[in-house]
Design a protein around this motif. Structure first.
Motif, PDB file in Angstrom:
ATOM      1  N   ALA A   1       0.822  -1.214   0.000  1.00  0.00           N
ATOM      2  CA  ALA A   1       0.000   0.000   0.000  1.00  0.00           C
ATOM      3  C   ALA A   1       0.855   1.264   0.000  1.00  0.00           C
ATOM      4  N   LEU A   2       2.111   1.135   0.371  1.00  0.00           N
ATOM      5  CA  LEU A   2       3.007   2.279   0.515  1.00  0.00           C
ATOM      6  C   LEU A   2       3.219   3.046  -0.786  1.00  0.00           C
ATOM      7  N   GLY A   3       3.418   2.349  -1.873  1.00  0.00           N
ATOM      8  CA  GLY A   3       3.680   3.027  -3.138  1.00  0.00           C
ATOM      9  C   GLY A   3       5.142   3.399  -3.278  1.00  0.00           C
ATOM     10  N   GLN A   4       5.459   4.097  -4.354  1.00  0.00           N
ATOM     11  CA  GLN A   4       6.848   4.444  -4.660  1.00  0.00           C
ATOM     12  C   GLN A   4       7.292   5.754  -4.014  1.00  0.00           C
ATOM     13  N   GLU A   5       6.347   6.607  -3.659  1.00  0.00           N
ATOM     14  CA  GLU A   5       6.657   7.891  -3.044  1.00  0.00           C
ATOM     15  C   GLU A   5       5.685   8.138  -1.905  1.00  0.00           C
ATOM     16  N   ILE A   6       6.166   8.860  -0.885  1.00  0.00           N
ATOM     17  CA  ILE A   6       5.278   9.223   0.216  1.00  0.00           C
ATOM     18  C   ILE A   6       5.776  10.521   0.844  1.00  0.00           C
TER      19      ILE A   6
ATOM     20  N   SER B   1       8.523   4.834  21.702  1.00  0.00           N
ATOM     21  CA  SER B   1       9.913   5.234  21.493  1.00  0.00           C
ATOM     22  C   SER B   1      10.350   4.968  20.055  1.00  0.00           C
ATOM     23  N   VAL B   2      10.020   3.801  19.553  1.00  0.00           N
ATOM     24  CA  VAL B   2      10.361   3.448  18.170  1.00  0.00           C
ATOM     25  C   VAL B   2       9.588   4.349  17.208  1.00  0.00           C
ATOM     26  N   LEU B   3       8.334   4.638  17.523  1.00  0.00           N
ATOM     27  CA  LEU B   3       7.526   5.531  16.684  1.00  0.00           C
ATOM     28  C   LEU B   3       8.202   6.898  16.557  1.00  0.00           C
ATOM     29  N   ARG B   4       8.615   7.480  17.684  1.00  0.00           N
ATOM     30  CA  ARG B   4       9.271   8.788  17.645  1.00  0.00           C
ATOM     31  C   ARG B   4      10.553   8.737  16.811  1.00  0.00           C
ATOM     32  N   SER B   5      11.340   7.682  17.002  1.00  0.00           N
ATOM     33  CA  SER B   5      12.596   7.547  16.249  1.00  0.00           C
ATOM     34  C   SER B   5      12.332   7.397  14.752  1.00  0.00           C
ATOM     35  N   ALA B   6      11.356   6.559  14.405  1.00  0.00           N
ATOM     36  CA  ALA B   6      11.042   6.331  12.992  1.00  0.00           C
ATOM     37  C   ALA B   6      10.513   7.615  12.342  1.00  0.00           C
ATOM     38  N   CYS B   7       9.675   8.346  13.055  1.00  0.00           N
ATOM     39  CA  CYS B   7       9.152   9.609  12.512  1.00  0.00           C
ATOM     40  C   CYS B   7      10.286  10.608  12.289  1.00  0.00           C
ATOM     41  N   ALA B   8      11.217  10.656  13.221  1.00  0.00           N
ATOM     42  CA  ALA B   8      12.363  11.557  13.053  1.00  0.00           C
ATOM     43  C   ALA B   8      13.204  11.137  11.855  1.00  0.00           C
ATOM     44  N   THR B   9      13.336   9.840  11.641  1.00  0.00           N
ATOM     45  CA  THR B   9      14.158   9.320  10.550  1.00  0.00           C
ATOM     46  C   THR B   9      13.606   9.695   9.177  1.00  0.00           C
ATOM     47  N   VAL B  10      12.294   9.757   9.050  1.00  0.00           N
ATOM     48  CA  VAL B  10      11.693  10.056   7.740  1.00  0.00           C
ATOM     49  C   VAL B  10      11.253  11.518   7.619  1.00  0.00           C
ATOM     50  N   SER B  11      11.607  12.333   8.592  1.00  0.00           N
ATOM     51  CA  SER B  11      11.209  13.742   8.565  1.00  0.00           C
ATOM     52  C   SER B  11      11.964  14.509   7.478  1.00  0.00           C
ATOM     53  N   ASN B  12      11.398  15.612   7.078  1.00  0.00           N
ATOM     54  CA  ASN B  12      12.067  16.477   6.104  1.00  0.00           C
ATOM     55  C   ASN B  12      13.405  16.971   6.644  1.00  0.00           C
ATOM     56  N   ALA B  13      13.483  17.169   7.947  1.00  0.00           N
ATOM     57  CA  ALA B  13      14.740  17.617   8.548  1.00  0.00           C
ATOM     58  C   ALA B  13      15.830  16.559   8.382  1.00  0.00           C
ATOM     59  N   ALA B  14      15.466  15.288   8.511  1.00  0.00           N
ATOM     60  CA  ALA B  14      16.458  14.217   8.416  1.00  0.00           C
ATOM     61  C   ALA B  14      16.937  13.982   6.989  1.00  0.00           C
TER      62      ALA B  14
ATOM     63  N   ALA C   1      18.080  15.695  -2.640  1.00  0.00           N
ATOM     64  CA  ALA C   1      17.480  16.628  -3.601  1.00  0.00           C
ATOM     65  C   ALA C   1      15.958  16.513  -3.556  1.00  0.00           C
ATOM     66  N   GLN C   2      15.288  17.636  -3.577  1.00  0.00           N
ATOM     67  CA  GLN C   2      13.825  17.708  -3.445  1.00  0.00           C
ATOM     68  C   GLN C   2      13.068  16.690  -4.308  1.00  0.00           C
ATOM     69  N   PRO C   3      13.403  16.510  -5.577  1.00  0.00           N
ATOM     70  CA  PRO C   3      12.616  15.576  -6.387  1.00  0.00           C
ATOM     71  C   PRO C   3      12.692  14.116  -5.910  1.00  0.00           C
ATOM     72  N   TYR C   4      13.685  13.806  -5.070  1.00  0.00           N
ATOM     73  CA  TYR C   4      13.888  12.420  -4.650  1.00  0.00           C
ATOM     74  C   TYR C   4      13.488  12.138  -3.207  1.00  0.00           C
ATOM     75  N   ARG C   5      13.151  13.142  -2.449  1.00  0.00           N
ATOM     76  CA  ARG C   5      12.872  12.963  -1.020  1.00  0.00           C
ATOM     77  C   ARG C   5      11.742  11.978  -0.747  1.00  0.00           C
ATOM     78  N   ASN C   6      10.632  12.121  -1.465  1.00  0.00           N
ATOM     79  CA  ASN C   6       9.490  11.245  -1.199  1.00  0.00           C
ATOM     80  C   ASN C   6       9.770   9.806  -1.603  1.00  0.00           C
ATOM     81  N   THR C   7      10.619   9.621  -2.599  1.00  0.00           N
ATOM     82  CA  THR C   7      11.011   8.268  -3.000  1.00  0.00           C
ATOM     83  C   THR C   7      11.934   7.660  -1.952  1.00  0.00           C
ATOM     84  N   VAL C   8      12.902   8.432  -1.487  1.00  0.00           N
ATOM     85  CA  VAL C   8      13.821   7.960  -0.444  1.00  0.00           C
ATOM     86  C   VAL C   8      13.040   7.641   0.830  1.00  0.00           C
ATOM     87  N   ARG C   9      12.096   8.523   1.184  1.00  0.00           N
ATOM     88  CA  ARG C   9      11.271   8.312   2.373  1.00  0.00           C
ATOM     89  C   ARG C   9      10.482   7.003   2.248  1.00  0.00           C
ATOM     90  N   ALA C  10       9.910   6.736   1.093  1.00  0.00           N
ATOM     91  CA  ALA C  10       9.161   5.496   0.886  1.00  0.00           C
ATOM     92  C   ALA C  10      10.084   4.285   1.020  1.00  0.00           C
TER      93      ALA C  10
END
Length: 150
Positions: free
Chosen positions: A85-90, A111-124, A129-138
Motif C-alpha cells: 500500500a506504501l507506493g513508490q513515493e510518500i 519510542s520506536v515511533l518517535r525515532s522512525a518519525c524523526a528518521t523520515v522527517s524532512n529535517a532528516a 534533492a527535493q525531487p527524490y525525497r518522497n522516494t527515499v522516504r518510501a
C-alpha cells in the motif's frame, strides 16, 4: 468530541456488528448524524484506509453506497499489506500516518515511533534533492516495515 470522531465510531460499531463488512449510503448516514455527505466521505477516506486494513469500494448515483471491508490479517500479512500500500513515493505527513498506524496496532512502541518519525522527517532527509525525497522516504519506510517481519 469532533463530528469526524462520532462518524468514525459509528462506522466502526456498525462494522463490528455486521461481521467486518458494511454497505453505507452516504446520504442516509449524513442525515442520521446531521452533517453533509462530504463529511462522511472525509472520514471514510482518512480513517478507513488500506494501510489500516480496510478495503473501500464505492458506487455513485441514486442507489450509491460505500462498502467498507475490514480485513483481518496476521502480523506478517498486515505488514506486507502495508509494504504494497506504501507506493513508490510518500510525503512526510503520510509517512507519519503509516508509522502511527503501526504503533496503533502494537507493532512498534512509542519510542520506536518517535525515532522512525524523526528518521523520515524532512529535517532528516533535507540534504536529499527535493525531487527524490518522497522516494527515499518510501524506501526507508519500506525497509523499516520489512525489518519488523524478521
Amino acid at each position: 468530541m469532533l463530528i469526524s470522531d462520532v462518524i468514525a465510531q459509528m462506522i466502526e460499531d456498525m462494522l463490528k456488528s455486521s461481521g467486518g463488512s458494511l454497505d453505507i449510503k452516504r446520504n442516509e448516514l449524513a442525515q442520521k448524524v446531521g452533517c453533509a455527505p462530504s463529511q462522511i466521505n472525509y472520514v471514510i477516506t482518512s480513517r478507513f484506509t488500506p494501510e489500516r486494513g480496510y478495503i473501500i469500494e464505492s458506487r455513485r448515483g441514486g442507489g450509491g453506497y460505500v462498502r467498507i471491508i475490514k480485513k483481518e490479517m496476521g502480523r506478517d500479512a498486515y505488514l506486507m499489506h502495508c509494504v504494497y500500500a506504501l507506493g513508490q513515493e510518500i510525503d512526510e505527513r503520510s509517512a507519519v500516518a503509516f508509522l502511527v498506524n503501526l504503533a496503533d496496532r502494537g507493532f512498534i512502541d512509542e519510542s520506536v515511533l518517535r525515532s522512525a518519525c524523526a528518521t523520515v522527517s524532512n529535517a532528516a532527509i533535507g540534504r536529499v534533492a527535493q525531487p527524490y525525497r518522497n522516494t527515499v522516504r518510501a524506501d526507508i519506510i519500506r525497509q523499516f516495515i520489512l525489518s519488523l517481519m524478521k
